[in-house]
Design a protein around this motif. Structure first.
Motif, PDB file in Angstrom:
ATOM      1  N   TYR A 240       5.191  -6.271  -6.397  1.00 25.47           N
ATOM      2  CA  TYR A 240       4.783  -5.106  -6.651  1.00 25.47           C
ATOM      3  C   TYR A 240       3.209  -5.617  -7.433  1.00 25.47           C
ATOM      4  CZ  TYR A 240       9.756  -4.590  -4.818  1.00 25.47           C
ATOM      5  OH  TYR A 240      11.131  -4.426  -4.850  1.00 25.47           O
ATOM      6  N   THR A 241       2.869  -4.089  -6.567  1.00 18.89           N
ATOM      7  CA  THR A 241       1.241  -3.594  -7.425  1.00 18.89           C
ATOM      8  C   THR A 241       1.292  -3.288  -9.224  1.00 18.89           C
ATOM      9  OG1 THR A 241       0.596  -4.407  -5.919  1.00 18.89           O
ATOM     10  CG2 THR A 241      -1.011  -2.991  -7.167  1.00 18.89           C
ATOM     11  N   SER A 242       0.808  -2.755 -10.078  1.00 16.26           N
ATOM     12  CA  SER A 242       1.039  -2.257 -10.845  1.00 16.26           C
ATOM     13  C   SER A 242       0.252  -1.408 -11.087  1.00 16.26           C
ATOM     14  CB  SER A 242       1.431  -3.054 -12.357  1.00 16.26           C
ATOM     15  OG  SER A 242       0.098  -3.174 -12.532  1.00 16.26           O
ATOM     16  N   ASN A 243       0.326  -0.110 -11.648  1.00 12.26           N
ATOM     17  CA  ASN A 243      -0.696   0.852 -11.897  1.00 12.26           C
ATOM     18  C   ASN A 243      -1.833   0.779 -12.248  1.00 12.26           C
ATOM     19  OD1 ASN A 243       0.666   2.581 -10.792  1.00 12.26           O
ATOM     20  ND2 ASN A 243       1.756   3.399 -12.902  1.00 12.26           N
ATOM     21  N   GLU A 244      -2.058  -0.472 -13.485  1.00 16.08           N
ATOM     22  CA  GLU A 244      -3.478  -0.893 -13.686  1.00 16.08           C
ATOM     23  C   GLU A 244      -3.796  -2.000 -12.972  1.00 16.08           C
ATOM     24  OE1 GLU A 244      -0.273  -1.095 -14.906  1.00 16.08           O
ATOM     25  OE2 GLU A 244      -0.167   0.391 -16.828  1.00 16.08           O
ATOM     26  N   ARG A 245      -3.026  -2.505 -12.053  1.00 14.52           N
ATOM     27  CA  ARG A 245      -3.403  -3.549 -11.541  1.00 14.52           C
ATOM     28  C   ARG A 245      -4.610  -2.685  -9.792  1.00 14.52           C
ATOM     29  NH1 ARG A 245      -6.376  -5.699  -8.705  1.00 14.52           N
ATOM     30  NH2 ARG A 245      -6.639  -7.522  -7.442  1.00 14.52           N
ATOM     31  N   LEU A 246      -3.946  -1.485  -9.699  1.00 14.00           N
ATOM     32  CA  LEU A 246      -4.634  -0.430  -8.669  1.00 14.00           C
ATOM     33  C   LEU A 246      -5.585   0.068  -9.423  1.00 14.00           C
ATOM     34  CD1 LEU A 246      -4.072   0.422  -5.893  1.00 14.00           C
ATOM     35  CD2 LEU A 246      -2.683   2.863  -7.214  1.00 14.00           C
ATOM     36  N   ALA A 247      -5.473   0.405 -10.653  1.00 17.62           N
ATOM     37  CA  ALA A 247      -6.540   0.905 -11.295  1.00 17.62           C
ATOM     38  C   ALA A 247      -8.035  -0.189 -11.179  1.00 17.62           C
ATOM     39  CB  ALA A 247      -6.646   1.432 -12.363  1.00 17.62           C
TER      40      ALA A 247
ATOM     41  N   GLU B  79      -3.504  10.564  -2.083  1.00 16.77           N
ATOM     42  CA  GLU B  79      -1.618   9.609  -2.280  1.00 16.77           C
ATOM     43  C   GLU B  79      -2.073   8.539  -1.023  1.00 16.77           C
ATOM     44  OE1 GLU B  79      -2.052  13.472  -4.609  1.00 16.77           O
ATOM     45  OE2 GLU B  79      -2.583  12.409  -1.984  1.00 16.77           O
ATOM     46  N   ALA B  80      -1.997   8.743  -0.355  1.00 13.40           N
ATOM     47  CA  ALA B  80      -2.284   7.958   0.924  1.00 13.40           C
ATOM     48  C   ALA B  80      -3.110   6.321   1.006  1.00 13.40           C
ATOM     49  CB  ALA B  80      -2.454   8.824   2.241  1.00 13.40           C
ATOM     50  N   PHE B  81      -4.625   6.713   0.661  1.00 10.88           N
ATOM     51  CA  PHE B  81      -4.869   5.923   0.189  1.00 10.88           C
ATOM     52  C   PHE B  81      -4.994   4.956  -0.571  1.00 10.88           C
ATOM     53  CE2 PHE B  81      -8.735   4.691  -2.012  1.00 10.88           C
ATOM     54  CZ  PHE B  81      -9.681   3.271  -0.707  1.00 10.88           C
ATOM     55  N   GLU B  82      -3.933   5.609  -1.591  1.00 10.19           N
ATOM     56  CA  GLU B  82      -3.382   4.348  -2.933  1.00 10.19           C
ATOM     57  C   GLU B  82      -2.601   3.390  -2.674  1.00 10.19           C
ATOM     58  OE1 GLU B  82      -4.022   7.296  -6.562  1.00 10.19           O
ATOM     59  OE2 GLU B  82      -5.766   7.562  -6.145  1.00 10.19           O
ATOM     60  N   ALA B  83      -1.975   4.315  -1.928  1.00  7.07           N
ATOM     61  CA  ALA B  83      -0.321   3.876  -1.714  1.00  7.07           C
ATOM     62  C   ALA B  83      -1.186   2.996  -0.413  1.00  7.07           C
ATOM     63  CB  ALA B  83       0.466   4.949  -1.040  1.00  7.07           C
ATOM     64  N   SER B  84      -1.865   2.928   0.274  1.00  2.00           N
ATOM     65  CA  SER B  84      -2.134   1.769   0.982  1.00  2.00           C
ATOM     66  C   SER B  84      -2.947   0.524   0.735  1.00  2.00           C
ATOM     67  CB  SER B  84      -3.279   2.174   2.322  1.00  2.00           C
ATOM     68  OG  SER B  84      -4.128   0.951   3.338  1.00  2.00           O
ATOM     69  N   VAL B  85      -3.808   0.966  -0.608  1.00  7.72           N
ATOM     70  CA  VAL B  85      -4.644  -0.115  -1.156  1.00  7.72           C
ATOM     71  C   VAL B  85      -3.392  -0.662  -1.657  1.00  7.72           C
ATOM     72  CG1 VAL B  85      -6.000  -0.784  -2.925  1.00  7.72           C
ATOM     73  CG2 VAL B  85      -6.284   1.138  -1.312  1.00  7.72           C
ATOM     74  N   ARG B  86      -2.301  -0.624  -2.926  1.00  5.26           N
ATOM     75  CA  ARG B  86      -1.583  -1.542  -3.221  1.00  5.26           C
ATOM     76  C   ARG B  86      -0.483  -2.056  -2.444  1.00  5.26           C
ATOM     77  NH1 ARG B  86       1.581   1.065  -7.943  1.00  5.26           N
ATOM     78  NH2 ARG B  86       0.405   3.239  -7.545  1.00  5.26           N
ATOM     79  N   ALA B  87      -0.083  -0.827  -1.100  1.00  5.84           N
ATOM     80  CA  ALA B  87       0.614  -1.869  -0.336  1.00  5.84           C
ATOM     81  C   ALA B  87      -0.044  -3.852  -0.154  1.00  5.84           C
ATOM     82  CB  ALA B  87       0.731  -1.621   0.857  1.00  5.84           C
ATOM     83  N   ASP B  88      -1.611  -2.945  -0.007  1.00 10.05           N
ATOM     84  CA  ASP B  88      -2.417  -4.222   0.337  1.00 10.05           C
ATOM     85  C   ASP B  88      -2.328  -5.567  -0.242  1.00 10.05           C
ATOM     86  OD1 ASP B  88      -4.568  -5.735   2.205  1.00 10.05           O
ATOM     87  OD2 ASP B  88      -6.283  -5.196   0.249  1.00 10.05           O
TER      88      ASP B  88
ATOM     89  N   GLU C 219       0.924  -7.750   8.980  1.00  6.27           N
ATOM     90  CA  GLU C 219       0.586  -6.925   8.170  1.00  6.27           C
ATOM     91  C   GLU C 219       2.184  -6.923   8.131  1.00  6.27           C
ATOM     92  OE1 GLU C 219      -1.267  -3.977   9.454  1.00  6.27           O
ATOM     93  OE2 GLU C 219      -3.626  -4.855   9.437  1.00  6.27           O
ATOM     94  N   ARG C 220       2.926  -6.487   8.984  1.00  6.17           N
ATOM     95  CA  ARG C 220       4.559  -6.498   9.172  1.00  6.17           C
ATOM     96  C   ARG C 220       5.583  -7.331   8.362  1.00  6.17           C
ATOM     97  NH1 ARG C 220       5.919  -1.616  11.666  1.00  6.17           N
ATOM     98  NH2 ARG C 220       3.539  -0.103  12.549  1.00  6.17           N
ATOM     99  N   LEU C 221       4.594  -8.411   8.829  1.00  5.65           N
ATOM    100  CA  LEU C 221       5.791  -9.249   8.387  1.00  5.65           C
ATOM    101  C   LEU C 221       5.016  -9.919   6.728  1.00  5.65           C
ATOM    102  CD1 LEU C 221       7.060 -12.363   8.012  1.00  5.65           C
ATOM    103  CD2 LEU C 221       5.266 -13.755   8.752  1.00  5.65           C
TER     104      LEU C 221
END
Length: 640
Positions: free
Chosen positions: A107-114, A150-159, A94-96
């Protein structure tokens, strides 16, 4: 190891206060906290450390997830060194991928996250009839998992960003049909073979070892005849399940719980309603809002005069796009599914009633209650067992949470004995004899925990017979143990193991004789001798191994078929030896077009996965990945 600390704890605490207070002044609380974060480094990725604390936390979360998904899973398996190492490998990966995503600007856009959140099935259940998200229910759902939106959405964005690292390879994997067929044809190829088996047991009667040979074998192989390292121990277990069994309930409490929760325990009441919605646009003026209300009042008067026309009016006039076509029908729903003003009115109506105007954030509603689905009220006696179980679980979890810190402190602070913790918490000191470093077959509970046994057989545990720290050995279960008597590994006297030595020697010699005979016959057959002694022809393949042992099947399918018949010999270890004669190479079984297409697709997936793993390995070199913890023997053996 910690004798000085334990014996001079008061003085040490005073000394530490002298050191700590100035550090708060100089660095602040946040800076001081950072000094204590981390722990031993277990891996590094791109120059950043992964600490044992992070590893432990990740494994705890993974174990909790697996326990929730599979309540019957063996706790010992989750606590094994192999499982812990697998968690570390996942954490490193995951860190790699996170490091690679950052360096590659993925990066993940707001539209892709939504879009990703909209496709989440759990979140979809939180949508209101008009399709909007119940934000408060969303926050509560995440809070139960210890997360903020905020934390959950940041996690999904990172994934999502990390997935992009591999997706370019996995999604673009392609193998030409001709190349795929070459590999698939070879993989599914059939071969006609004949076998000769030379079982070691058939040669055992020829082995007659002398006393001198037995003694020589014993002397040369002393490690085979050792009594393993063992310890007699005592241990304590703090277990929520045991607390639950011991919990006594007051009859009045059980009755009061029934009176307060009978409705909830019986089940959830659901109601079915129709509604007509006249929506009010956001930012509407008071005049515009009043105009909508006036139209709604006219419709209310119309349906009250003719209640049977409600569905037709809703179909013609309602502005709720999700229900208008169905005559305003919202189907059955329970409390919590609708906005509160709407819900309060629905659950106050009688069947067939039509409400007054109900104003919500969406506009004005007219509601008709269609049906009520109420669970039958159950008697106290029929629910007694369920209520008692629930009350005992609640009390046991509360007692466990209260006792866990006391248990942990007492077994550490008074490390020479488990008695203080046992007396304070009214626990039974249990004993076990012949405990070994690895869980014994059939071991359950605390004695099946690799972590507890590892701590028990640590130098401090063996030499000073200290209590282990409190160790989580299961869900809501803590244990501590100490060595009472330690017995090092020792070679057993020949007199005790003579028959065992003889059996080992006979088995070894019989295996050698079987191999020698097999190799002798193989050379004769290769030289053109009559192939008597071979079994009847068998057609074997990876799909249909015909019961062959894996080493024999592998040899049969990997022998070079350029010159037939082809011969090969296979060592079967203690089982003996086998000779394989490959007589024919046959094409794989016929497939229809659909099966062929599925196989090619599967092959493409295998190829893409292999390419992706090669890419990840190259990333490990690029980002200087190092795992500093030795790989457990069981894991490395399985990998080979």
């Amino acid at each position: 190891m910690f004798d000085t600390i334990r014996n001079h704890k008061k003085y040490l605490m005073g000394f530490l206060m002298i050191l700590i207070i100035p550090s708060f002044v100089l660095f602040g609380i946040e800076g001081y906290t950072r000094l204590n974060e981390g722990g031993a480094v277990v891996a590094t990725v791109d120059g950043k450390d992964i600490t044992k604390t992070e590893w432990d936390m990740a494994h705890q979360q993974e174990s909790q997830r697996l326990r929730q998904a599979m309540p019957s899973i063996d706790a010992a398996m989750l606590d094994s060194e192999g499982a812990r190492y697998a968690t570390l490998e996942r954490l490193v990966r995951e860190r790699l991928l996170a490091a690679a995503a950052g360096k590659l600007h993925l990066y993940t856009s707001n539209e892709r996250l939504a879009r990703e959140l909209q496709q989440n099935e759990t979140i979809a259940t939180l949508r209101r009839p008009d399709g909007t998200l119940d934000v408060e229910a969303y926050r509560q759902l995440l809070a139960r998992q210890g997360l903020t939106p905020e934390a959950f959405e940041a996690s999904v964005r990172a994934d999502l960003s990390q997935r992009q690292v591999s997706m370019g390879i996995l999604a673009s994997g392609f193998t030409p049909l001709a190349q795929a067929n070459v590999s698939l044809n070879a993989f599914f190829e059939r071969r006609e073979v004949r076998l000769a088996r030379f079982a070691a047991r058939d040669f055992a009667s020829q082995v007659k070892p002398t006393d001198a040979e037995i003694e020589a074998f014993y002397s040369a192989n002393g490690a085979m005849f050792q009594a393993p390292e063992q310890a007699d121990i005592e241990y304590l277990v703090l277990d929520a399940a045991a607390l639950q069994k011991a919990t006594a309930l007051n009859e009045a409490d059980v009755r009061a719980y029934y009176d307060q929760n009978a409705g909830r325990l019986a089940g959830t009441e659901e109601r079915r309603a129709r509604h007509i919605l006249l929506s009010v646009a956001a930012g509407a003026t008071p005049e515009q809002k009043a105009e909508v209300r006036q139209r709604a009042e006219a419709l209310l008067e119309q349906v009250r005069k003719a209640p049977a026309s409600f569905a037709d009016v809703a179909k013609a006039q309602s502005q709720d796009p999700s229900s208008a076509a169905n005559g305003g029908d919202l189907d059955f729903f329970a409390r919590g599914a609708m906005v509160k003003p709407f819900e309060d009115v629905v659950f106050s109506l009688n069947k067939g009633d039509i409400s007054d105007l109900v104003e919500t954030e969406f506009g004005f509603h007219i509601i008709q209650l269609s049906d009520i689905k109420a669970p039958p009220q159950r008697s106290f006696e029929s629910m007694r067992a369920e209520i008692e179980t629930e009350l005992k679980q609640q009390q046991a979890q509360k007692q466990f949470a209260e006792a866990a810190e006391t248990f942990s402190n007492l077994v550490y602070e008074q490390a020479d004995s488990l008695k203080p913790a046992a007396e304070r918490l009214k626990l039974e000191i249990r004993t076990a004899r012949g405990v070994q470093r690895q869980p014994l077959p059939g071991a359950t509970g605390a004695l099946a925990s690799d972590r507890l046994l590892g701590a028990l057989f640590s130098p401090d545990g063996i030499e000073k017979k200290r209590n282990t720290e409190a160790i989580e050995t299961g869900s809501s279960q803590l244990a501590s143990a100490r060595v009472v008597q330690h017995m090092p590994a020792r070679t057993l006297p020949l007199a005790e193991v003579r028959e065992q030595v003889r059996e080992r020697l006979v088995a070894q010699r019989a295996t050698e004789l079987a191999r020698e005979e097999g190799e002798k016959r193989l050379q004769a057959w290769k030289a053109g001798g009559a192939d008597t002694g071979l079994g009847a022809p068998l057609v074997v393949s990876r799909e249909n191994p015909q019961g062959l042992m894996q080493p024999v099947l592998t040899a049969a399918l990997s022998t070079d078929p350029k010159s037939l018949p082809a011969w090969t010999g296979v060592s079967l270890g203690e089982e003996g030896y086998a000779v394989v004669k490959v007589e024919k190479v046959l094409a794989r079984d016929a497939r229809n077009a659909q099966q062929l297409m599925q196989e090619v697709q599967q092959y493409n997936q295998w190829w893409a996965s292999a390419e992706n793993e090669a890419y990840v390995e190259s990333l490990k070199e690029r980002f200087k990945v190092r795992i500093l913890v030795p790989e457990p023997a069981a894991v490395s053996t399985a990998a080979r």
